[in-house]
Every structure is written in structure tokens, then in C-alpha cells.
Write an enzyme that holds these catalytic residues in place. Structure first.
Site, mmCIF file in Angstrom:
data_model
loop_
_atom_site.group_PDB
_atom_site.id
_atom_site.type_symbol
_atom_site.label_atom_id
_atom_site.label_comp_id
_atom_site.label_asym_id
_atom_site.label_seq_id
_atom_site.Cartn_x
_atom_site.Cartn_y
_atom_site.Cartn_z
ATOM 1 N N ASP A 156 0.880 -1.168 0.000
ATOM 2 C CA ASP A 156 0.000 0.000 0.000
ATOM 3 C C ASP A 156 0.918 1.218 0.000
ATOM 4 O O ASP A 156 1.656 1.445 0.967
ATOM 5 C CB ASP A 156 -0.878 -0.032 1.259
ATOM 6 N N TYR A 202 -7.938 14.856 -7.352
ATOM 7 C CA TYR A 202 -7.015 14.202 -8.301
ATOM 8 C C TYR A 202 -6.137 15.244 -9.005
ATOM 9 O O TYR A 202 -4.922 15.052 -9.157
ATOM 10 C CB TYR A 202 -7.866 13.421 -9.302
ATOM 11 N N LYS A 242 -2.139 15.392 -8.801
ATOM 12 C CA LYS A 242 -1.322 15.197 -10.005
ATOM 13 C C LYS A 242 -0.478 16.436 -10.315
ATOM 14 O O LYS A 242 0.629 16.303 -10.859
ATOM 15 C CB LYS A 242 -2.217 14.822 -11.190
HETATM 16 P P1 NAP Z 1 -5.898 1.201 -12.721
HETATM 17 O O1 NAP Z 1 -6.130 0.301 -13.897
HETATM 18 O O2 NAP Z 1 -7.012 1.476 -11.795
HETATM 19 O O3 NAP Z 1 -4.617 0.668 -11.932
HETATM 20 C C1 NAP Z 1 -4.184 1.292 -10.752
HETATM 21 C C2 NAP Z 1 -3.476 0.262 -9.907
HETATM 22 O O4 NAP Z 1 -3.028 0.931 -8.697
HETATM 23 C C3 NAP Z 1 -4.392 -0.875 -9.464
HETATM 24 O O5 NAP Z 1 -3.727 -2.114 -9.605
HETATM 25 C C4 NAP Z 1 -4.664 -0.548 -8.007
HETATM 26 O O6 NAP Z 1 -4.891 -1.699 -7.199
HETATM 27 C C5 NAP Z 1 -3.352 0.091 -7.600
HETATM 28 N N1 NAP Z 1 -3.491 0.858 -6.359
HETATM 29 C C6 NAP Z 1 -4.493 1.658 -5.979
HETATM 30 N N2 NAP Z 1 -4.263 2.163 -4.751
HETATM 31 C C7 NAP Z 1 -3.074 1.649 -4.351
HETATM 32 C C8 NAP Z 1 -2.284 1.778 -3.186
HETATM 33 N N3 NAP Z 1 -2.683 2.531 -2.143
HETATM 34 N N4 NAP Z 1 -1.117 1.115 -3.104
HETATM 35 C C9 NAP Z 1 -0.708 0.328 -4.129
HETATM 36 N N5 NAP Z 1 -1.413 0.142 -5.256
HETATM 37 C C10 NAP Z 1 -2.584 0.806 -5.365
HETATM 38 O O7 NAP Z 1 -5.423 2.647 -13.220
HETATM 39 P P2 NAP Z 1 -4.555 3.104 -14.476
HETATM 40 O O8 NAP Z 1 -5.471 3.772 -15.420
HETATM 41 O O9 NAP Z 1 -3.651 2.031 -14.932
HETATM 42 O O10 NAP Z 1 -3.696 4.260 -13.765
HETATM 43 C C11 NAP Z 1 -2.327 4.116 -13.425
HETATM 44 C C12 NAP Z 1 -1.768 5.504 -13.139
HETATM 45 O O11 NAP Z 1 -1.903 6.315 -14.313
HETATM 46 C C13 NAP Z 1 -2.508 6.242 -12.015
HETATM 47 O O12 NAP Z 1 -1.596 7.006 -11.257
HETATM 48 C C14 NAP Z 1 -3.433 7.151 -12.790
HETATM 49 O O13 NAP Z 1 -3.806 8.264 -12.019
HETATM 50 C C15 NAP Z 1 -2.565 7.515 -13.966
HETATM 51 N N6 NAP Z 1 -3.288 8.015 -15.120
HETATM 52 C C16 NAP Z 1 -4.220 7.248 -15.776
HETATM 53 C C17 NAP Z 1 -4.875 7.772 -16.883
HETATM 54 C C18 NAP Z 1 -5.890 6.992 -17.662
HETATM 55 O O14 NAP Z 1 -6.525 7.574 -18.569
HETATM 56 N N7 NAP Z 1 -6.107 5.722 -17.381
HETATM 57 C C19 NAP Z 1 -4.597 9.077 -17.314
HETATM 58 C C20 NAP Z 1 -3.646 9.827 -16.628
HETATM 59 C C21 NAP Z 1 -3.000 9.280 -15.542
HETATM 60 P P3 NAP Z 1 -6.414 -2.155 -6.878
HETATM 61 O O15 NAP Z 1 -7.016 -2.502 -8.190
HETATM 62 O O16 NAP Z 1 -6.235 -3.291 -5.958
HETATM 63 O O17 NAP Z 1 -7.064 -0.952 -6.251
#
Ligand code: NAP
Length: 246
Positions: free
Chosen positions: A62, A154, A158
Site C-alpha cells: 500500500d 485528483y 497530479k
Molecule cells: P488502474 O487500472 O485502476 O490501476 C491502478 C493500480 O493501482 C491498481 O492495480 C490498483 O490496485 C493500484 N493501487 C491503488 N491504490 C493503491 C495503493 N494505495 N497502493 C498500491 N497500489 C494501489 O489505473 P490506471 O489507469 O492504470 O492508472 C495508473 C496511473 O496512471 C494512475 O496514477 C493514474 O492516475 C494515472 N493516469 C491514468 C490515466 C488513464 O486515462 N487511465 C490518465 C492519466 C493518468 P487495486 O485494483 O487493488 O485498487
């Protein structure tokens, strides 16, 4: 290409989405990876799919907990003899307008993104400065540049990651450690698939390239920043948005 041959890489939130794509791409480039995630079963399954022991291992972590982030970095050092790359990727959303957002939802998002990234940057750089080398890549978001309605938590987190990245980059540059960030736009993952269709369509209409990005397209830029190809880059934030909000 083997941009990360023999390098050891930690990815937080590495069990799925962008984190998983980064781990996969790093392995393609010759790296060995530690996946840290809240969900140990998912991280283990992912590590197996990426090649198992010797290529990828999973740790329950975490990122809001200092002891768990410290242990995650220590596991990489134990397993692979050091840590070359730290990717602070774990993230959540708790969207609501300010009128409806609870203080808990504000704090929770700040804690995962900003405290989590600070802890990862801190513990990784402590080891990296002793090694005299290392690269840290922090995952911000274009939401931190432009601010999104319903995302005061958020967007603040960010944007904070960009400032943290620059301050940390200045602190550790002399020790051979680089710290950079990326700001993805609309990327197709579980986080965005939960979006309402009309919201998705409105975002799509803002993208000059006319499509959402794929996780592997974020991973390519992260691998570049982590590699020696970016040896003279530190404190920068690269937008990965298909031209949105340029
Ligand atoms: P995702 O599919 O929801 O994956 C996020 C991962 O982080 C999940 O495996 C989640 O685990 C894990 N997580 C959440 N809280 C945590 C904690 N406290 N400690 C450790 N792990 C934790 O999201 P994603 O879209 O791949 O996003 C990855 C990153 O890219 C994030 O920082 C997000 O803000 C950023 N981002 C995404 C987008 C987009 O369009 N997707 C755009 C800009 C930035 P659980 O599933 O168990 O909660």
C-alpha cells in the site's frame, strides 16, 4: 531493443492497467521487475504471466504506508542486488464536485498519489544515491495541468507530483539520480472504462489525434525516461495526450 538490459525496476500499482504495461515493456527491454500492488493475488498472477521468478515478482504494497514502500524497495535490492528504476504509478480516483466531495475522498486521493509518490521517490532515491545512479518516473496526469471538473482532489495531487518531481530532481541530480514525470491524457484502462459514454465521447472530441491512448504507449515513454536514452533529462514532465491540451 534492450534499453533496460539487466536493470531492476519497481512499479507500484503494477498488477493492471498502465502499471502492468510498464512492467511488460520494461521486461521486453531486458529488465527484471518487482510489482507492488494492494491486490497481492492480482500482482502474483501478473508476475507469473510476465515470466515469473527471475523476471517478475509480486509484493503486497500500500503506497500510503511508509513501511510497506520501504519494504518494496528493499525487496528489489534483495532480489536483484539494487534498484535502477522506480515507477510511482499506483493511483485511484474518487470523483465528485466540491459540493459533494467528502474530506475523506479528498484526503484519500492526495494520500495515494502524492504521499505515495513522495514515499516511493524518497525510499528509492536513498538507495540510488548510494549506488550513484538511478531513474525515477512519476505518473502524473494531464488533469494536473488543466484541472478537471469533479477532480479537485485528483488534479491537486497530479499537479503536486509535478512539483515534487522537480524538487526531488534538484536534490538528487548531483548523485546521478534522475527524476522525471509523465502526464497521460485519456488512456484505455479500468480507471477510464468506468466512465459514462457521453463523458468519454466529450473527452475524445478534444483529442487532435482522434483516439484514446493505449497503456503500452505510456509505457514506451516511461521506458525511454528510465533508460540511458534520457541520460541528460531530469525534472521534466512529458505529456502523452495525442495532442490534447497542448
Ligand atoms: P488502474 O487500472 O485502476 O490501476 C491502478 C493500480 O493501482 C491498481 O492495480 C490498483 O490496485 C493500484 N493501487 C491503488 N491504490 C493503491 C495503493 N494505495 N497502493 C498500491 N497500489 C494501489 O489505473 P490506471 O489507469 O492504470 O492508472 C495508473 C496511473 O496512471 C494512475 O496514477 C493514474 O492516475 C494515472 N493516469 C491514468 C490515466 C488513464 O486515462 N487511465 C490518465 C492519466 C493518468 P487495486 O485494483 O487493488 O485498487
Amino acid at each position: 531493443m534492450n534499453l533496460l538490459a539487466g536493470r531492476s525496476v519497481v512499479v507500484t500499482g503494477g498488477a493492471q492497467g498502465i502499471g502492468r504495461a510498464i512492467a511488460e515493456k520494461a521486461i521486453e527491454h531486458g529488465a527484471r521487475v518487482v510489482l507492488g500492488d494492494l491486490d497481492l493475488d492480482a500482482a502474483r498472477a501478473c508476475a507469473e504471466e510476465l515470466g515469473g521468478p527471475g523476471r517478475a515478482v509480486a509484493v503486497r504494497c500500500d503506497v500510503t504506508r511508509a513501511d510497506e514502500v520501504e519494504a518494496l524497495v528493499a525487496r528489489c535490492v534483495d532480489e536483484y542486488g539494487g534498484i535502477d528504476v522506480m515507477v510511482n504509478n499506483a493511483g485511484i480516483t474518487r470523483d465528485a464536485t466540491m459540493r459533494k466531495m467528502t474530506l475523506d475522498a479528498f484526503r484519500e486521493v492526495l494520500d495515494v498519489h502524492l504521499t505515495g509518490t513522495w514515499l516511493g521517490t524518497r525510499f528509492a532515491s536513498l538507495v540510488m544515491r548510494e549506488q550513484g545512479r538511478g531513474a525515477i518516473v512519476n505518473i502524473s496526469s494531464i488533469s494536473g495541468k488543466v484541472g478537471n471538473i469533479g477532480q479537485t482532489n485528483y488534479s491537486a495531487a497530479k499537479a503536486g507530483i509535478v512539483g515534487l518531481t522537480k524538487a526531488a530532481a534538484k536534490e538528487v541530480a548531483h548523485a546521478g539520480v534522475r527524476v522525471n514525470a509523465v502526464q497521460p491524457g485519456l488512456i484505455r484502462t479500468a480507471m477510464t472504462e468506468a466512465m459514462r459514454q457521453d463523458v468519454w465521447d466529450a473527452k475524445l472530441a478534444e483529442i487532435p489525434m482522434g483516439r484514446a491512448g493505449e497503456p503500452h504507449e505510456v509505457a514506451d515513454v516511461v521506458v525511454f525516461l528510465a533508460s540511458d536514452m534520457a541520460s541528460y533529462l531530469t525534472g521534466v514532465t512529458i505529456e502523452i495526450t495525442g495532442g490534447r491540451y497542448m
